[in-house]
Design a protein around this motif. Structure first.
Motif, short mmCIF file in Angstrom:
data_model
loop_
_atom_site.label_atom_id
_atom_site.label_comp_id
_atom_site.label_asym_id
_atom_site.label_seq_id
_atom_site.Cartn_x
_atom_site.Cartn_y
_atom_site.Cartn_z
N GLN A 218 100.73 68.26 58.13
CA GLN A 218 99.79 67.81 57.10
C GLN A 218 99.44 68.98 56.19
O GLN A 218 99.31 70.11 56.64
N VAL B 27 94.40 53.63 50.89
CA VAL B 27 94.59 54.84 51.69
C VAL B 27 94.57 56.00 50.70
O VAL B 27 95.20 55.93 49.64
N THR C 262 101.72 60.94 50.94
CA THR C 262 101.42 62.38 50.95
C THR C 262 102.70 63.21 50.89
O THR C 262 102.66 64.41 50.62
N ARG D 189 97.27 63.16 66.10
CA ARG D 189 97.45 64.23 67.07
C ARG D 189 96.17 64.91 67.56
O ARG D 189 96.16 65.42 68.69
N ASP E 169 101.17 56.93 67.40
CA ASP E 169 102.52 57.38 67.02
C ASP E 169 103.33 57.76 68.27
O ASP E 169 103.48 58.95 68.58
N ARG F 193 91.68 66.63 60.98
CA ARG F 193 91.79 67.57 62.10
C ARG F 193 90.41 68.05 62.51
O ARG F 193 89.56 68.30 61.63
N ALA G 135 96.00 56.72 65.39
CA ALA G 135 97.41 56.48 65.05
C ALA G 135 98.23 56.52 66.35
O ALA G 135 98.38 57.57 66.96
N VAL H 140 93.33 59.04 62.69
CA VAL H 140 93.51 60.29 63.45
C VAL H 140 94.61 60.11 64.50
O VAL H 140 94.55 59.17 65.29
#
Ligand code: C5P
Length: 232
Positions: free
Chosen positions: A190, A156, A119, A211, A9, A181, A7, A209
């Protein structure tokens, strides 16, 4: 094709592209709304020129005709994966596939993935604010069945829903699971996280994935480690 989707981000394209300098080999990246709306086409071309696969995560949700046109143009970018909200209904999802078929380059249609429930939506919000009755897992499964009927390639979902979705929709129907994680990493915002090992065990086809890789000391090494877990 890689199974670990990074990801990307970052606030802007400069940061995103300089982060990609960490990687020696082509990887799979996810470009979300913030980056796409800020620097869309130029960024997509830069990432493609570096040989990476791209998931454009724009979660389309509009009337079928509008989604079809938008998908036609997204397919022309030559990206590998796109997505729509299953809440847009079966005819909207079918229109998304038609648009992708019309715009695809080199006979290769981008994979089209359905977003079931975000989510950020809890059972309470779903029942009381959105007036959708029942259990959230049942809704996710129902939306996955609709996505399959419409001809989408997968959905997803959380790692914990992957198995039941495969049981009901078949093993060819892809599950893409975020909330990953590595052991010992911080969960951040999350709620229900899982390790790549568990994602693999539960039959997840792709993991997203962010962070765990972007904050690691050696992002390239961490990406390869996760990719190897997913390849088994
Ligand atoms: O940093 P982290 O690994 O938590 O990033 C997860 C990525 O997956 C983010 O880009 C987030 O927007 C995305 N995502 C998610 N949950 C979903 C759908 C997408 O975390 N249900």
């Amino acid at each position: 094709m890689n199974k670990c989707i990074l990801a990307l981000d970052f606030e802007n394209a400069i940061d995103a592209v300089s982060f990609l300098d960490n990687f020696d080999e082509p990887i799979y990246v996810k470009v979300g709304m913030e980056l796409f709306y800020g620097s869309g086409l130029q960024l997509i071309n830069e990432i493609k020129n570096r040989g990476h696969n791209i998931f454009v995560d724009l979660k389309l949700h509009d009337i079928p005709n509008t989604v079809k046109g938008a998908m036609r143009n997204l397919a022309k970018l030559g990206v590998d994966m796109v997505n729509v909200h299953c809440a847009g209904g079966i005819s909207m999802m079918k229109a998304a596939i038609e648009g992708l078929e019309e715009g695809k380059l080199n006979k290769k249609r981008p994979l089209c993935i359905g977003v079931t429930q975000l989510t950020s939506i809890s059972q309470e919000i779903m029942n009381e604010e959105l007036l959708i009755k029942g259990n959230i897992t049942d809704t996710v499964l129902h939306y996955a069945i609709n996505a399959k009927k419409a001809g989408l390639d997968g959905v997803v979902c959380s790692v914990y829903e992957s198995k039941i979705i495969h049981e009901v929709c078949g093993n060819d129907f892809l599950t893409i699971t975020p909330g990953i994680r590595l052991k010992g990493d911080c969960k951040d915002d999350q709620k229900r996280v899982a390790t790549p090992e568990l994602a693999k065990e539960e039959g997840g086809d792709f993991i997203v994935v962010g962070r765990s890789i972007t904050r690691s000391k050696n992002p390239n090494k961490t990406y390869i480690k996760i990719e190897n877990i997913m390849r088994g």
